[in-house]
Design a protein around this motif. Structure first.
Motif, PDB file in Angstrom:
ATOM      1  N   GLU A  66       0.863  -1.093  -0.396  1.00 56.97           N
ATOM      2  CA  GLU A  66      -0.260   0.047  -0.042  1.00 56.97           C
ATOM      3  C   GLU A  66       0.979   1.080  -0.058  1.00 56.97           C
ATOM      4  O   GLU A  66       0.460   2.388  -0.733  1.00 56.97           O
ATOM      5  N   LEU A  67       1.676   1.050   0.843  1.00 54.17           N
ATOM      6  CA  LEU A  67       2.596   2.312   0.717  1.00 54.17           C
ATOM      7  C   LEU A  67       3.396   3.080  -0.675  1.00 54.17           C
ATOM      8  O   LEU A  67       3.187   3.909  -0.506  1.00 54.17           O
ATOM      9  N   LEU A  68       3.785   1.603  -1.319  1.00 50.66           N
ATOM     10  CA  LEU A  68       4.363   1.878  -2.614  1.00 50.66           C
ATOM     11  C   LEU A  68       3.093   2.378  -3.466  1.00 50.66           C
ATOM     12  O   LEU A  68       3.281   3.412  -4.052  1.00 50.66           O
ATOM     13  N   MET A  69       2.403   2.285  -3.316  1.00 48.67           N
ATOM     14  CA  MET A  69       0.986   1.817  -4.396  1.00 48.67           C
ATOM     15  C   MET A  69       0.643   3.581  -4.244  1.00 48.67           C
ATOM     16  O   MET A  69       0.266   4.243  -5.154  1.00 48.67           O
ATOM     17  N   ASN A  70       0.693   3.969  -2.606  1.00 47.46           N
ATOM     18  CA  ASN A  70      -0.312   5.257  -2.456  1.00 47.46           C
ATOM     19  C   ASN A  70       1.027   6.354  -3.246  1.00 47.46           C
ATOM     20  O   ASN A  70       0.801   7.377  -3.279  1.00 47.46           O
ATOM     21  N   LYS A  71       2.214   6.339  -3.239  1.00 47.37           N
ATOM     22  CA  LYS A  71       3.039   7.191  -3.663  1.00 47.37           C
ATOM     23  C   LYS A  71       3.210   7.389  -4.883  1.00 47.37           C
ATOM     24  O   LYS A  71       4.218   7.556  -5.537  1.00 47.37           O
ATOM     25  N   GLU A  72       1.951   6.202  -5.855  1.00 44.34           N
ATOM     26  CA  GLU A  72       1.603   6.008  -6.961  1.00 44.34           C
ATOM     27  C   GLU A  72       2.975   5.497  -8.286  1.00 44.34           C
ATOM     28  O   GLU A  72       3.480   6.335  -9.208  1.00 44.34           O
ATOM     29  N   VAL A  73       3.816   4.983  -7.245  1.00 43.33           N
ATOM     30  CA  VAL A  73       4.940   3.968  -8.237  1.00 43.33           C
ATOM     31  C   VAL A  73       4.295   2.836  -8.709  1.00 43.33           C
ATOM     32  O   VAL A  73       5.043   1.983  -9.624  1.00 43.33           O
ATOM     33  N   GLY A  74       2.988   2.722  -8.414  1.00 42.53           N
ATOM     34  CA  GLY A  74       2.672   1.359  -8.945  1.00 42.53           C
ATOM     35  C   GLY A  74       1.584   1.701 -10.432  1.00 42.53           C
ATOM     36  O   GLY A  74       1.850   2.390 -10.595  1.00 42.53           O
ATOM     37  N   HIS A  75       2.117  -0.142 -11.155  1.00 45.46           N
ATOM     38  CA  HIS A  75       1.445   0.222 -12.773  1.00 45.46           C
ATOM     39  C   HIS A  75       0.093  -0.164 -12.644  1.00 45.46           C
ATOM     40  O   HIS A  75      -0.504  -1.204 -11.882  1.00 45.46           O
ATOM     41  N   ASN A  76      -0.388   0.753 -12.958  1.00 46.33           N
ATOM     42  CA  ASN A  76      -1.808   0.317 -13.441  1.00 46.33           C
ATOM     43  C   ASN A  76      -2.684   0.417 -14.923  1.00 46.33           C
ATOM     44  O   ASN A  76      -3.628  -0.267 -14.448  1.00 46.33           O
ATOM     45  N   GLY A  77      -1.828  -0.946 -15.390  1.00 47.65           N
ATOM     46  CA  GLY A  77      -2.120  -1.287 -16.477  1.00 47.65           C
ATOM     47  C   GLY A  77      -1.752  -2.237 -17.075  1.00 47.65           C
ATOM     48  O   GLY A  77      -1.938  -3.312 -17.781  1.00 47.65           O
ATOM     49  N   LEU A  78      -1.603  -3.648 -15.624  1.00 46.32           N
ATOM     50  CA  LEU A  78      -1.230  -5.514 -15.544  1.00 46.32           C
ATOM     51  C   LEU A  78      -2.217  -5.370 -15.348  1.00 46.32           C
ATOM     52  O   LEU A  78      -3.670  -5.399 -15.801  1.00 46.32           O
ATOM     53  N   THR A  79      -1.943  -6.970 -15.481  1.00 45.24           N
ATOM     54  CA  THR A  79      -2.920  -8.150 -16.241  1.00 45.24           C
ATOM     55  C   THR A  79      -3.696  -8.153 -15.038  1.00 45.24           C
ATOM     56  O   THR A  79      -5.052  -8.673 -14.744  1.00 45.24           O
ATOM     57  N   GLU A  80      -3.115  -7.881 -13.553  1.00 39.47           N
ATOM     58  CA  GLU A  80      -3.782  -8.181 -12.065  1.00 39.47           C
ATOM     59  C   GLU A  80      -2.251  -7.600 -11.290  1.00 39.47           C
ATOM     60  O   GLU A  80      -1.393  -7.517 -11.742  1.00 39.47           O
ATOM     61  N   LEU A  81      -3.285  -6.644 -10.590  1.00 37.69           N
ATOM     62  CA  LEU A  81      -2.411  -6.161  -9.293  1.00 37.69           C
ATOM     63  C   LEU A  81      -3.097  -6.156  -7.814  1.00 37.69           C
ATOM     64  O   LEU A  81      -4.144  -5.849  -8.113  1.00 37.69           O
ATOM     65  N   HIS A  82      -2.376  -6.745  -6.921  1.00 37.90           N
ATOM     66  CA  HIS A  82      -2.002  -6.870  -5.688  1.00 37.90           C
ATOM     67  C   HIS A  82      -2.059  -6.528  -5.397  1.00 37.90           C
ATOM     68  O   HIS A  82      -0.589  -5.825  -4.919  1.00 37.90           O
ATOM     69  N   VAL A  83      -2.239  -5.323  -4.064  1.00 37.26           N
ATOM     70  CA  VAL A  83      -1.799  -4.185  -3.160  1.00 37.26           C
ATOM     71  C   VAL A  83      -2.241  -4.942  -2.090  1.00 37.26           C
ATOM     72  O   VAL A  83      -2.775  -5.349  -1.428  1.00 37.26           O
ATOM     73  N   VAL A  84      -1.416  -5.493  -1.481  1.00 40.80           N
ATOM     74  CA  VAL A  84      -0.682  -5.638   0.025  1.00 40.80           C
ATOM     75  C   VAL A  84      -0.810  -5.004   1.008  1.00 40.80           C
ATOM     76  O   VAL A  84       0.207  -4.268   0.361  1.00 40.80           O
ATOM     77  N   PRO A  85      -0.722  -5.804   2.834  1.00 40.58           N
ATOM     78  CA  PRO A  85      -0.258  -4.363   3.505  1.00 40.58           C
ATOM     79  C   PRO A  85       1.087  -4.362   3.568  1.00 40.58           C
ATOM     80  O   PRO A  85       1.205  -2.729   3.918  1.00 40.58           O
ATOM     81  N   ASP A  86       2.167  -4.627   3.055  1.00 41.22           N
ATOM     82  CA  ASP A  86       3.341  -4.508   3.563  1.00 41.22           C
ATOM     83  C   ASP A  86       4.734  -5.048   3.244  1.00 41.22           C
ATOM     84  O   ASP A  86       3.636  -6.278   2.354  1.00 41.22           O
ATOM     85  N   MET A  87       5.476  -5.404   3.136  1.00 38.64           N
ATOM     86  CA  MET A  87       6.767  -5.799   2.426  1.00 38.64           C
ATOM     87  C   MET A  87       6.596  -7.323   2.349  1.00 38.64           C
ATOM     88  O   MET A  87       6.647  -8.224   1.685  1.00 38.64           O
TER      89      MET A  87
END
Length: 194
Positions: A66-87
């Motif tokens: 979540e932390l990295l997704m919230n910093k907008e480095v997550g890739h939004n065009g993937l086949t699947e994207l799993h957002v998890v709580p921590d490393m």
């Protein structure tokens, strides 16, 4: 084998050869009909390999905290994207989704992921292949250190041999598919009960 977990840098590195290798490995995955499982980022070598896989019609599955997704480095065009709580959950999810682990060039985070998967293989928590895509000799110093570890008696030679290494993406995928885990007693010495 259906999916390969790739650990790699969130930076591009100092030389273009690293991004070229990420694209080549992405192509090799698609040609072998293997899905990419990776850290879910849109930057650096992570973004490069995912973009190449997607551009060629392959499957790219990301796992990002979540932390990295919230910093907008997550890739939004993937086949699947799993957002998890921590490393920790990220690494577990990536391991669960993959049939093999490959480390491309990267930094400390890449090393940490590599060594966790490698340690798990030595301890038989899994029997999946663990490999290095040794781009332009990037991992030569690490391989020298691992050989030194064997020479100094801190790791047995069969555990060094279980690490698959190749510079060519196609040859590395062939090695992953042919991999047979060694039958090695992790604790050969009998220890007296205390």
């Amino acid at each position: 084998m259906k999916a390969v977990c790739v650990y790699c840098g969130s930076a591009n590195g100092a030389r273009p050869v690293y991004a070229e290798a990420a694209k080549a490995f992405g192509r090799a995955l698609v040609e072998a009909d293997l899905a990419l499982v990776y850290g879910g980022g849109s930057v650096g070598l992570m973004g490069t390999i995912a973009d190449e896989v997607l551009a060629l019609g392959g499957r790219a599955i990301g796992v990002i905290p979540e932390l990295l997704m919230n910093k907008e480095v997550g890739h939004n065009g993937l086949t699947e994207l799993h957002v998890v709580p921590d490393m920790h959950q990220r690494k577990k999810k990536m391991a669960d989704l993959a049939d093999a682990f490959v480390s491309m060039p990267g930094g400390v985070g890449t090393f940490e992921e590599l060594f966790e998967a490698y340690t798990w293989a030595q301890l038989r928590y899994h029997e999946k292949p663990v490999a290095l895509l040794n781009v332009d000799g990037y991992y030569d110093p690490l391989l020298a250190m691992l050989r030194h570890t064997v020479e100094e008696g801190f790791m047995r030679a069969p555990f060094l041999d279980m690490l698959q290494v190749a510079a060519d993406p196609v040859k590395l995928i062939e090695a992953l598919k042919a991999y047979q885990p060694p039958v090695v007693d992790r604790w050969p010495e009998k220890r007296d009960a205390i």
